[in-house]
Structure formats: C-alpha cells, structure tokens
Design a protein around this motif. Structure first.
Motif, short mmCIF file in Angstrom:
data_model
loop_
_atom_site.label_atom_id
_atom_site.label_comp_id
_atom_site.label_asym_id
_atom_site.label_seq_id
_atom_site.Cartn_x
_atom_site.Cartn_y
_atom_site.Cartn_z
N SER A 1 25.82 58.89 33.40
CA SER A 1 25.03 60.11 33.56
C SER A 1 25.65 61.27 32.81
N ILE A 2 26.97 61.38 32.85
CA ILE A 2 27.64 62.45 32.12
C ILE A 2 27.55 62.22 30.62
N VAL A 3 27.78 60.99 30.20
CA VAL A 3 27.77 60.67 28.77
C VAL A 3 26.39 60.88 28.17
N LEU A 4 25.36 60.39 28.82
CA LEU A 4 24.02 60.46 28.24
C LEU A 4 23.52 61.89 28.10
N THR A 5 23.70 62.70 29.12
CA THR A 5 23.22 64.08 29.04
C THR A 5 24.04 64.90 28.05
N GLY A 6 25.35 64.76 28.08
CA GLY A 6 26.18 65.48 27.13
C GLY A 6 25.90 65.06 25.70
N ALA A 7 25.76 63.74 25.48
CA ALA A 7 25.48 63.25 24.12
C ALA A 7 24.09 63.68 23.65
N ALA A 8 23.13 63.76 24.57
CA ALA A 8 21.78 64.19 24.19
C ALA A 8 21.80 65.62 23.67
N LEU A 9 22.56 66.48 24.34
CA LEU A 9 22.63 67.88 23.90
C LEU A 9 23.37 68.00 22.57
N ILE A 10 24.48 67.29 22.43
CA ILE A 10 25.23 67.35 21.17
C ILE A 10 24.41 66.75 20.03
N ARG A 11 23.66 65.69 20.33
CA ARG A 11 22.81 65.09 19.30
C ARG A 11 21.74 66.06 18.81
N GLU A 12 21.19 66.85 19.73
CA GLU A 12 20.21 67.88 19.34
C GLU A 12 20.86 68.88 18.38
N ARG A 13 22.10 69.27 18.68
CA ARG A 13 22.76 70.25 17.84
C ARG A 13 23.12 69.66 16.47
N GLU A 14 23.61 68.41 16.45
CA GLU A 14 24.02 67.79 15.19
C GLU A 14 22.84 67.48 14.29
N HIS A 15 21.71 67.12 14.88
CA HIS A 15 20.52 66.79 14.08
C HIS A 15 19.67 68.01 13.74
N GLY A 16 20.00 69.15 14.32
CA GLY A 16 19.25 70.36 14.02
C GLY A 16 17.95 70.52 14.78
N THR A 17 17.68 69.63 15.73
CA THR A 17 16.42 69.74 16.48
C THR A 17 16.47 70.81 17.55
N ILE A 18 17.64 71.30 17.88
CA ILE A 18 17.72 72.36 18.88
C ILE A 18 17.07 73.64 18.35
N GLU A 19 17.13 73.84 17.02
CA GLU A 19 16.47 75.01 16.44
C GLU A 19 14.96 74.90 16.58
N THR B 1 25.84 65.10 38.46
CA THR B 1 26.62 64.63 37.31
C THR B 1 25.93 64.92 35.97
N THR B 2 24.60 64.86 35.94
CA THR B 2 23.91 65.23 34.69
C THR B 2 24.10 66.71 34.39
N SER B 3 24.17 67.53 35.42
CA SER B 3 24.46 68.95 35.20
C SER B 3 25.86 69.13 34.63
N ILE B 4 26.81 68.33 35.13
CA ILE B 4 28.17 68.36 34.57
C ILE B 4 28.13 67.95 33.10
N GLY B 5 27.33 66.94 32.77
CA GLY B 5 27.22 66.51 31.38
C GLY B 5 26.65 67.59 30.49
N ILE B 6 25.64 68.33 30.98
CA ILE B 6 25.09 69.44 30.20
C ILE B 6 26.15 70.51 29.98
N PHE B 7 26.89 70.85 31.02
CA PHE B 7 27.93 71.87 30.91
C PHE B 7 28.98 71.45 29.88
N MET B 8 29.43 70.19 29.93
CA MET B 8 30.42 69.72 28.97
C MET B 8 29.84 69.68 27.56
N GLY B 9 28.53 69.39 27.44
CA GLY B 9 27.90 69.39 26.13
C GLY B 9 27.83 70.76 25.50
N THR B 10 27.77 71.80 26.32
CA THR B 10 27.77 73.16 25.77
C THR B 10 29.15 73.61 25.34
N ILE B 11 30.20 72.99 25.89
CA ILE B 11 31.57 73.35 25.52
C ILE B 11 32.00 72.61 24.27
#
Length: 373
Positions: free
Chosen positions: A189-207, A269-279
C-alpha cells in the motif's frame, strides 16, 4: 462532480498500474510466492542437522549413543577422528561434533562422572540453538537408561496437563503465513501510492492534472481508493486461496471483518505513501525512505516479537502506528475468532490514526501541488 472526478481519476490510476509490469509482478509475488516461502521456508523444528561423532571409547554405551541420532532431526552421524573435527567444522560440513572420550563406559560404571565434549558451530544460529538442547537430552537419556539397566523414566510426583489454544499442533506455518500477509499489505500500500505519485511527476502528467478542474483532495482520494482497492483484493484472494486453500491454515474468525479492518488500515498506509511520495523526488530516494519507515512499522508492531518484550517507551510510541493495531486485530480475528465487540478499539484507533495521516499528507500534497503550479 467531486465523486465523479475521484472515480475517474481512480480508474486512470488502475489503468496506469495495469501498464506497469514491474508493479504487477511485485503484487503477484508479494501475495503468492512470498507468503508461501515465509510459511514453509523456515523449518519448524530441527531438520537434518549435520553431526560428527568421535568415538574414542568403542564401547557398548558409545555405540548406543551413536545410534540414537537419526533423521529427520539429524543426518546419519559421520564417524570421524579427533583430528578431522576442526577441519570439518571450518569447512561447514558439521554443525555439531560430539567427542566421546576413552573409558567413557568404564568411568560411568565406576561411579565417576565422565565428560562428553560437544562442539557447536554457532554461526548456524537456529540449528545451534535448538540442536544443542536436543543433543543434551538424547545423550543424557541414553546414559541414564544404561546406568539404570532399563528404559523408561521415573514417574514424576506431579504431572502438567498442557492445553494449547488457537494452534494445537504448534505449526509455525500458520503464524508465518498470516504475518507475511499483514506485512505485505502494509508494504504494498505504501509502495503503490508513493510510486503512483512519483510516476506522475516523472512522466509529467501531474502538470496535466493541474490544469483540470480537480482539487488536490480529489487527486489524493483517487490514488488512495485505487491503490487501496488493489491491495485489498489481492489480500482477500491470497487469504482464501493460498492461506486457507493451499497452506491449510484454519481461519477461525470472519474474513469479511478482517477485510474491513484491512480497508481501514489501507486508508492510513496509503496516506503515508502519499506523504512519502511528496518528500522523495525520485524512485531511488523513495526506496531509501521506505526502508527507514517500513522496517520499524513491521518489526515493532508485535508481529515478529511480542510487544510486551519491548521497552516501555517503544510500546508507547508504536501505539501511534497503524500496524500495531492492525496486527492485534488480525491475530484476534483470524486466530482466535474474535468479533467486533472485542476488536472495535483497534478499529477506532486505526480510523483516528488514518484520519491524522490523511490530513497531514493532504496538507503536504497541496503544498507540493501549489509549488509546481
């Protein structure tokens, strides 16, 4: 509109996950082979421990002691000379080396107390710890029976009637499978949510999301429900098919109640993953940060070591971790058949902890989105 946006963004997350073969492999492995190996890979008792015996007495008693070691606890003893012990243990061929001295039987019958030397390779920790006691019991029993000239122990003045609850056969795989499932729910749960947020940033889809009429709350909620649902479905499937079906672990309580508790845990735990993904700014950074967070959550939650054995300040601190309450409610439901009237304090604690983590993660997520905008 907010509910529709959360639903559609969540579906987008599921499609993105479906196109990521490494993440799919991680999910399948974590809820199949990983659990099976954790349940069956560690022997429950001493199993085929290599043993060497130096018989310098060559008597009836020494032969009797040698013949007392047999599979499956030990391999057939290798009869070696004293000069071969050190070399064999240095090469790792023997975990135990038993040296029966000369005149062992004669000294015993004469009333003296001869000494048998046992060499143990302590680098093989589990075998050394268990096998040491086994060998002492076997040698002691054989020597006592030989001295008494008959087999059998004296009747004790009092007997102990032992009743083992929840695991009558003391089968370790019952415990290992469920604990591995609980740990993997937290990890994935931590890995998937954190990786999803980082993937958005790396691929530019967050913009792209920033120019859409969606709020940070909707974006975060979509990732939470999509990744949480994925882990929850995999958890339920693994519990029913692998743990109950393949490993034959008896589940005493309600699976639905356990999955409800798992859903609350996933919210935290998914909230923890989001928080870690923002850091973290990249996946390597996220991996390093994950080790610092995940290991304490798993090792200090009570799933590996009873919480009562930990220092008091650790017990107090870990009350703020969702894994502590998740482990306790999971063990109560799945092992002891507890109902909601027993585990509701843990449900409430996880809900409160999850709300706090979600609020903190949302604040951090909004700040990150604002900085990018």
């Amino acid at each position: 509109m907010p509910a529709s946006n959360i639903l559609r963004l969540g579906v987008k997350e599921l499609r993105s996950l479906w196109r990521d073969p490494m993440m799919l492999f991680l999910i399948v492995y974590a809820f199949s082979l990983s659990i099976y190996v954790a349940a069956t890979g560690i022997p429950e008792t001493l199993h085929k421990a290599p043993l060497a015996i130096v018989d310098e007495d060559q008597s009836q008693l020494s032969a009797r002691v040698t013949s007392a070691f047999y599979p499956p606890y030990f391999t057939p003893p290798a009869l070696v000379t004293q000069s071969e012990i050190d070399r064999g243990m240095d090469e790792g061929r023997y975990t135990f080396a038993l040296d029966i001295p000369p005149d062992f039987q004669r000294d015993l019958l004469a009333g003296r107390q001869p000494t048998v030397q046992l060499n143990v390779d302590a680098t093989r920790m589990s075998q050394a710890f268990i096998g040491n006691g086994y060998i002492q019991q076997i040698v002691g029993a054989e020597v006592a029976e030989f001295a008494q000239h008959y087999r059998g122990a004296a009747e004790p003045p009092a007997t102990l009637a032992m009743r083992v609850r929840f695991n009558p056969t003391l089968t370790q795989s019952w415990f290992g499978a469920v604990m591995e499932l609980i740990n993997n729910v937290t990890m994935l749960s931590i890995v998937l949510t954190g990786a999803a947020l980082i993937r958005e940033r790396e691929h530019g889809t967050i913009e792209h999301l920033l120019v859409m009429p969606v709020s940070p709350l909707e974006i975060m909620m979509s990732k939470v429900w999509a990744m949480g649902l994925t882990v929850l479905v995999a958890c339920g499937f693994s519990l029913v098919v692998l743990i109950e079906g393949v490993l034959r672990v008896p589940i005493e309580g309600s699976i639905a109640l356990f999955l409800f508790g798992a859903a609350l845990h996933l919210f935290a735990t998914t909230s923890i993953g989001i928080f870690m993904g923002t850091i973290a700014r990249s996946m390597p950074q996220f991996g390093l940060l994950l080790m610092l967070v995940l290991l304490p959550l798993q090792l200090l939650s009570g799933g590996v070591t009873p919480r009562e054995s930990m220092p008091l300040f650790v017990q107090i601190i870990m009350q703020a971790a969702p894994t502590t309450h998740f482990v306790r409610l999971a063990q109560a439901i799945l092992y002891r058949g507890a109902g909601l009237e027993v585990v509701w304090p843990h449900f409430l604690a996880i809900a409160v902890i999850g709300a706090v983590f979600f609020t903190v993660a949302l604040g951090r997520f909004r700040k990150t989105i604002g900085a990018m905008g």
